[in-house]
Scaffold this motif. Structure first.
Motif, short mmCIF file in Angstrom:
data_model
loop_
_atom_site.label_atom_id
_atom_site.label_comp_id
_atom_site.label_asym_id
_atom_site.label_seq_id
_atom_site.Cartn_x
_atom_site.Cartn_y
_atom_site.Cartn_z
N LEU A 167 3.55 3.16 -3.70
CA LEU A 167 3.62 4.45 -4.36
C LEU A 167 3.77 5.56 -3.33
CD1 LEU A 167 0.72 3.91 -6.92
CD2 LEU A 167 3.17 3.73 -7.37
N ARG A 168 4.41 6.66 -3.74
CA ARG A 168 4.62 7.79 -2.83
C ARG A 168 4.12 9.07 -3.47
NH1 ARG A 168 10.85 6.83 -1.86
NH2 ARG A 168 10.52 5.71 -3.82
N PHE B 194 5.16 10.51 3.48
CA PHE B 194 4.15 10.64 2.43
C PHE B 194 2.82 10.08 2.91
CE2 PHE B 194 8.29 10.55 0.46
CZ PHE B 194 8.25 11.65 -0.37
N SER B 195 1.77 10.46 2.19
CA SER B 195 0.41 10.12 2.62
C SER B 195 0.08 8.65 2.37
CB SER B 195 -0.60 10.99 1.88
OG SER B 195 -1.92 10.60 2.19
N PRO B 196 -0.63 8.02 3.30
CA PRO B 196 -1.10 6.65 3.06
C PRO B 196 -2.45 6.59 2.37
CG PRO B 196 -1.54 7.26 5.33
CD PRO B 196 -0.86 8.44 4.69
N HIS C 170 0.84 -1.20 0.00
CA HIS C 170 0.00 0.00 0.00
C HIS C 170 0.87 1.25 0.00
CE1 HIS C 170 0.56 1.34 4.16
NE2 HIS C 170 0.26 0.15 4.60
N PRO C 171 0.30 2.39 -0.40
CA PRO C 171 1.10 3.61 -0.53
C PRO C 171 1.89 3.93 0.74
CG PRO C 171 -1.09 3.95 -1.42
CD PRO C 171 -1.10 2.60 -0.77
N ASN C 172 3.13 4.38 0.51
CA ASN C 172 3.99 4.86 1.59
C ASN C 172 4.54 3.76 2.48
OD1 ASN C 172 5.24 7.07 2.75
ND2 ASN C 172 3.79 7.15 4.41
N ARG C 173 4.54 2.53 2.02
CA ARG C 173 5.07 1.43 2.82
C ARG C 173 6.26 0.83 2.10
NH1 ARG C 173 1.58 -3.96 4.50
NH2 ARG C 173 3.19 -4.97 5.74
#
Length: 624
Positions: free
Chosen positions: A265-266, A281-283, A249-252
């Protein structure tokens, strides 16, 4: 009459032929072909395709029990004789015969065979002249007329029996079935990467801070789920889920990235630079295929869910969640048209699946009690680290057992006033322990919402959250449905003391408010049967107020910075981070779906200083 004719004309429907005027409006199990006096379902037009019918027929003892048959009907006397003399005719549970639909020759042959067997039983058990010569002549004529169909029927039944025997001999378990899903996904940040955001300097700095977002390339990955579903009584279910995937998931992950280790993704850097224990960055914007639990994201196969549900009574069902349980596993999912347990046939995003008020993972139990078909009550308890009895420590907050670590309780009243409308009132209370004033645990597990929503108060020793939610689903027509949700979260944090490195300063508790809401529009069968169009508009969890603890909110020195007398709210002046999503699920077959779609995030991390983000996705889903 030609034996190749598909339907029988009314002229043939005399005497015993009237038996089958209403038997053919749906599918039937095999035993319907060979039982005339048991509760007999309708006959399938295709004997190879045997399924259950939603309206099974039941035995009746008098033609007066059929409310759609009157004494003036031309077949009344024939029906009366078949029912009262031979007991080989049945009706539907609503008291109807449904004698107007056309009848195939195979259906007629199946019904005729059923009546023949009933008459044979009567002859064997009776010494009186119960069957007249006229009846026997009629039967003989019908036997000759349908000799070919009866032979074919027997052959097909034998074929079905042999196929059933083969399946029973070769199945891997008599109690367990496998349900699988495989997803291939191509996704990319179309806009919002390769940019720089500018924030006011804090924490002892002056001027401005420029935070770059790296340029990212399109990614292609997968996720596979294998569910082993076991039933021991026919009413219970043991669920064991194995998952593998490589789309994080985003930012991981958080922290340094080892060579070769994937990450999500970031986009949308945090105004506080990740100082709160989160990441830069946002999750926001996590998609359903990003949900792989705690797996490393390198296609390692691991256990992600273990649960067992069973009925305590006719109206109460209990679910025991040993690992990877979530509140929506026991709460009725009546407020989303396409909630598929974060699968690959509904919305693209996790946000579009359901309200974030259910977003908690752990071990525990939950139950649902149905007061009636229209009203139910659910409640449950989950602990994230239920298996570790160690008291949480500053260097290890991922412990605490059932009651001393991170936990969540939830209760919901579900009301369904009509078949096409339902709503629910939800309350949740959760505790989120932290390892210290700097390293903390996200309120929403980092899966949904902004960084400020997950870490709204700094510094913080512990967060306790009371959440209040409402959700509703209205299926306006077979082609259109709308559902929505709203949740308010009140966060209260405990007091603590900064480490010696930061001045050994005691600080007070504080509070914050977090909102999330959304509306989804569903367009089933858009463009053809099985297709689905969807639109989601709302805001994933974001903080609307986050008070700075004392003594820092009154301008005292905090980490070497003078914040000023008016700096009392970490998020003053921030904007609503809108989530706008559109997708179209195209049904290629019953097991294959392809879903293109877009996710538009405005003001990611709830600041307009970040550029909007547009995420494009093409998802291919296989069910097996």
């Amino acid at each position: 009459m030609s034996k190749s004719a598909r339907y029988l004309p009314p002229s043939v429907m005399g005497s015993l032929g009237t038996l089958l005027l209403g038997l053919g409006s749906g599918a039937t199990p095999l035993e319907g072909y060979v039982s005339a006096f048991s509760p007999l379902p309708v006959f399938a037009q295709n004997l190879e395709d045997v399924t259950l019918n939603s309206a099974p027929m039941s035995q009746i003892n008098s033609v007066s029990g059929l409310r759609d048959v009157s004494p003036g009907d031309w077949a009344f006397s024939a029906l009366q004789g078949l029912i009262e003399r031979y007991g080989c005719l049945v009706g539907y549970p609503d008291g109807t015969f449904r004698g107007e639909r056309p009848l195939s020759r195979y259906e007629f042959a199946a019904g005729l065979n059923a009546c023949l067997e009933q008459i044979q039983r009567i002859l064997a058990a009776s010494t009186s002249d119960f069957v007249t010569r006229e009846d026997l002549n009629t039967l003989e004529r019908l036997l000759k007329e349908f000799e070919g169909e009866l032979v074919t029927l027997g052959t097909r039944v034998d074929h079905l029996e042999s196929r059933t025997a083969f399946l029973e001999d070769n199945q891997f378990s008599t109690t367990t079935k496998l349900r699988g899903e495989a997803i291939f996904a191509l996704t990319d940040v179309l806009t919002g990467s390769g940019t720089t955001s500018t924030f006011p300097a804090i924490f002892g700095r002056t001027g401005q801070i420029n935070v770059p977002t790296p340029t990212q390339n399109p990614i292609f990955g997968n996720r596979v789920r294998l569910d082993f579903l076991t039933s021991f009584s026919g009413q219970d279910e043991l669920k064991i889920r194995f998952t593998s995937g490589n789309l994080l998931h985003p930012n991981r992950p958080v922290g340094p990235v080892d060579p070769g280790q994937p990450r999500g993704l970031r986009y949308g850097p945090s105004p506080l630079r990740g100082f709160q224990g989160g990441s830069d960055f946002s999750p926001e914007g996590q998609q359903t295929f990003n949900n792989i639990g705690s797996l490393p994201g390198n296609n390692t196969l691991g256990l992600t869910q273990l649960s067992y549900k069973f009925p305590l009574s006719q109206r109460t069902q209990l679910v025991i969640m040993g690992f990877g349980g979530e509140h929506h596993d026991y709460v009725p999912t009546t407020f989303s048209f396409w909630d598929d347990d974060n699968g690959g046939t509904g919305s693209l995003s996790l946000f579009g699946q359901r309200s974030a008020i259910y977003n908690f993972e752990g071990a525990g139990l939950g139950f649902t009690h149905h007061f009636s078909d229209r009203l139910s009550f659910s409640a449950g308890y989950l602990a994230s680290y239920a298996n570790d009895p160690t008291r949480p420590q500053p260097d290890n907050p991922f412990t605490g057992g059932l009651f001393d670590g991170r936990y969540s309780t939830l209760a919901q009243l579900t009301v369904q006033p009509s078949d096409n409308f339902s709503f629910g009132l939800t309350y949740s209370y959760s505790r989120h322990s932290v390892g210290g004033p700097v390293a903390s645990l996200p309120i929403f597990f980092g899966d949904q919402g902004t960084t400020l929503a997950n870490f709204p108060v700094v510094p913080s020793q512990e967060s306790r959250v009371s959440s209040y939610g409402i959700g509703a689903l209205w299926e306006i027509s077979p082609k259109f449905a709308i559902n929505g949700w709203f949740a308010y979260n009140r966060v209260n944090t405990s007091r603590g003391t900064l480490p010696l490195f930061f001045g050994n300063t005691p600080y007070s508790g504080s509070s914050a408010d977090i909102l999330t809401y959304g509306v989804s529009l569903a367009f089933p069968d858009l463009g053809g049967p099985g297709h689905l169009g969807g639109l989601v508009v709302g805001a994933s969890p974001y903080a609307t107020r986050a008070k700075v603890p004392e003594p820092f909110r009154t301008g005292n020195n905090w980490f070497g910075s003078n914040l000023g007398e008016d700096f009392t709210d970490l998020i003053a002046g921030n904007t609503v981070p809108w989530h706008i999503e559109g997708f179209y699920r195209y049904k290629m077959t019953d097991q294959i779906f392809i879903t293109p779609g877009l996710i538009w995030l405005t003001a990611p991390n709830q600041t307009s200083r970040n550029p909007s983000v547009l995420i494009g996705t093409l998802r291919l889903t296989f069910l097996f």
